[in-house]
Design a protein around this motif. Structure first.
Motif, short mmCIF file in Angstrom:
data_model
loop_
_atom_site.label_atom_id
_atom_site.label_comp_id
_atom_site.label_asym_id
_atom_site.label_seq_id
_atom_site.Cartn_x
_atom_site.Cartn_y
_atom_site.Cartn_z
N MET A 1 0.85 -1.17 0.00
CA MET A 1 0.00 0.00 0.00
C MET A 1 0.89 1.23 0.00
O MET A 1 1.82 1.33 0.79
CB MET A 1 -0.90 -0.02 1.24
CG MET A 1 -1.86 1.12 1.27
SD MET A 1 -3.14 0.95 2.52
CE MET A 1 -2.25 1.35 3.99
N ASN A 2 0.60 2.14 -0.90
CA ASN A 2 1.41 3.35 -1.03
C ASN A 2 0.55 4.57 -0.71
O ASN A 2 -0.43 4.84 -1.39
CB ASN A 2 1.96 3.43 -2.46
CG ASN A 2 2.90 4.60 -2.63
OD1 ASN A 2 3.56 5.01 -1.69
ND2 ASN A 2 2.96 5.13 -3.83
N ILE A 3 0.93 5.30 0.33
CA ILE A 3 0.22 6.50 0.74
C ILE A 3 1.21 7.66 0.73
O ILE A 3 2.31 7.55 1.28
CB ILE A 3 -0.35 6.36 2.18
CG1 ILE A 3 -1.22 5.14 2.33
CG2 ILE A 3 -1.06 7.63 2.61
CD1 ILE A 3 -2.63 5.28 1.84
N VAL A 4 0.82 8.76 0.11
CA VAL A 4 1.65 9.96 0.08
C VAL A 4 0.86 11.10 0.72
O VAL A 4 -0.24 11.41 0.29
CB VAL A 4 2.04 10.33 -1.37
CG1 VAL A 4 2.86 11.60 -1.39
CG2 VAL A 4 2.79 9.18 -2.04
N ILE A 5 1.46 11.69 1.76
CA ILE A 5 0.83 12.79 2.47
C ILE A 5 1.40 14.11 1.94
O ILE A 5 2.61 14.25 1.79
CB ILE A 5 1.10 12.70 3.99
CG1 ILE A 5 0.59 11.37 4.55
CG2 ILE A 5 0.48 13.87 4.72
CD1 ILE A 5 -0.88 11.14 4.39
N SER A 6 0.51 15.04 1.65
CA SER A 6 0.94 16.35 1.14
C SER A 6 0.57 17.44 2.14
O SER A 6 -0.60 17.57 2.51
CB SER A 6 0.26 16.63 -0.21
OG SER A 6 0.46 17.96 -0.59
N ASN A 7 1.56 18.20 2.54
CA ASN A 7 1.30 19.34 3.44
C ASN A 7 0.62 20.49 2.73
O ASN A 7 -0.01 21.33 3.35
CB ASN A 7 2.61 19.82 4.07
CG ASN A 7 3.15 18.83 5.06
OD1 ASN A 7 2.40 18.13 5.72
ND2 ASN A 7 4.47 18.75 5.17
N SER A 8 0.76 20.53 1.40
CA SER A 8 0.17 21.63 0.64
C SER A 8 -1.27 21.35 0.23
O SER A 8 -1.94 22.21 -0.30
CB SER A 8 1.02 21.93 -0.60
OG SER A 8 1.07 20.80 -1.44
N SER A 9 -1.73 20.12 0.48
CA SER A 9 -3.11 19.78 0.16
C SER A 9 -4.05 20.49 1.13
O SER A 9 -3.74 20.69 2.29
CB SER A 9 -3.32 18.26 0.29
OG SER A 9 -4.69 17.94 0.21
N GLY A 10 -5.19 20.86 0.64
CA GLY A 10 -6.18 21.50 1.50
C GLY A 10 -6.94 20.50 2.35
O GLY A 10 -7.72 20.88 3.21
N LEU A 11 -6.69 19.20 2.12
CA LEU A 11 -7.40 18.16 2.86
C LEU A 11 -6.66 17.80 4.14
O LEU A 11 -5.43 17.74 4.16
CB LEU A 11 -7.53 16.90 2.01
CG LEU A 11 -8.43 16.96 0.79
CD1 LEU A 11 -8.34 15.66 0.00
CD2 LEU A 11 -9.87 17.22 1.20
N PRO A 12 -7.41 17.49 5.21
CA PRO A 12 -6.76 16.99 6.42
C PRO A 12 -6.03 15.67 6.12
O PRO A 12 -6.40 14.94 5.19
CB PRO A 12 -7.93 16.75 7.38
CG PRO A 12 -9.09 17.47 6.82
CD PRO A 12 -8.86 17.61 5.35
N ILE A 13 -5.03 15.34 6.91
CA ILE A 13 -4.21 14.15 6.66
C ILE A 13 -5.05 12.88 6.68
O ILE A 13 -4.89 12.01 5.81
CB ILE A 13 -3.05 14.07 7.68
CG1 ILE A 13 -2.07 15.22 7.42
CG2 ILE A 13 -2.33 12.74 7.60
CD1 ILE A 13 -0.99 15.36 8.47
N TYR A 14 -5.98 12.75 7.65
CA TYR A 14 -6.79 11.53 7.71
C TYR A 14 -7.60 11.36 6.43
O TYR A 14 -7.80 10.25 5.95
CB TYR A 14 -7.71 11.52 8.95
CG TYR A 14 -8.95 12.35 8.80
CD1 TYR A 14 -10.12 11.80 8.29
CD2 TYR A 14 -8.96 13.70 9.15
CE1 TYR A 14 -11.26 12.57 8.13
CE2 TYR A 14 -10.09 14.46 9.01
CZ TYR A 14 -11.23 13.90 8.50
OH TYR A 14 -12.37 14.66 8.33
N GLU A 15 -8.05 12.47 5.86
CA GLU A 15 -8.85 12.42 4.64
C GLU A 15 -7.98 12.03 3.44
O GLU A 15 -8.42 11.29 2.56
CB GLU A 15 -9.50 13.78 4.39
CG GLU A 15 -10.54 13.73 3.31
CD GLU A 15 -11.90 14.14 3.81
OE1 GLU A 15 -12.81 14.14 2.99
OE2 GLU A 15 -12.07 14.47 4.99
N GLN A 16 -6.75 12.50 3.41
CA GLN A 16 -5.82 12.10 2.34
C GLN A 16 -5.58 10.60 2.39
O GLN A 16 -5.60 9.92 1.36
CB GLN A 16 -4.49 12.84 2.49
CG GLN A 16 -4.57 14.33 2.23
CD GLN A 16 -3.22 15.00 2.40
OE1 GLN A 16 -2.23 14.55 1.84
NE2 GLN A 16 -3.19 16.08 3.17
N ILE A 17 -5.38 10.08 3.60
CA ILE A 17 -5.16 8.63 3.77
C ILE A 17 -6.40 7.88 3.32
O ILE A 17 -6.32 6.92 2.54
CB ILE A 17 -4.84 8.31 5.25
CG1 ILE A 17 -3.51 8.93 5.65
CG2 ILE A 17 -4.84 6.81 5.48
CD1 ILE A 17 -3.25 8.92 7.14
#
Length: 126
Positions: free
Chosen positions: A1-17
């Motif tokens: 499983m590949n997850i990439v978290i972006s600090n510049s995304s407007g979405l909260p981290i849990y939502e990105q995951i």
């Protein structure tokens, strides 16, 4: 499983995951009954709080994408899951609508579109 978290995304981290896991389930990259990383392992790998991974997994479970088995972990739901099936049908609808619009721009008749679809289905089933 590949997850990439972006600090510049407007979405909260849990939502990105959550969104990335959902996309991987719908694309078939994560297969049914496949075990997901533990909450702690995912948090450690992503260098985030266990609370964040817990929220993402809990929401995925509430939405019917994954299931938890006490003492064993989290697993991808079967593709027979009603919600997953509904999401896949929605994706097919969207792609067919895009194909219809492209066919109309190409001035294809309904009969030509149906013949093309039948041909593609035959090739796919071979």
């Amino acid at each position: 499983m590949n997850i990439v978290i972006s600090n510049s995304s407007g979405l909260p981290i849990y939502e990105q995951i959550k969104d990335q896991i959902k996309d991987q389930i719908l694309s078939g990259e994560l297969e049914e009954n496949e075990m997901l990383p533990s909450l702690r392992k995912l948090a450690r790998d992503l260098k985030i709080s266990v609370l964040t991974t817990t929220r993402a997994y809990n929401e995925l479970e509430q939405e019917g994408y994954i299931t938890s088995q006490h003492g064993k972990g989290f697993f991808v739901m079967s593709s027979g899951s009603e919600l997953i099936r509904e999401q896949l049908i929605k994706e097919v609808e969207l792609n067919l609508n895009n194909a219809i619009q492209a066919a109309q721009r190409a001035s294809m008749t309904n009969e030509e579109m149906l013949k093309l679809l039948q041909l593609l289905l035959e090739v796919e089933n071979d």
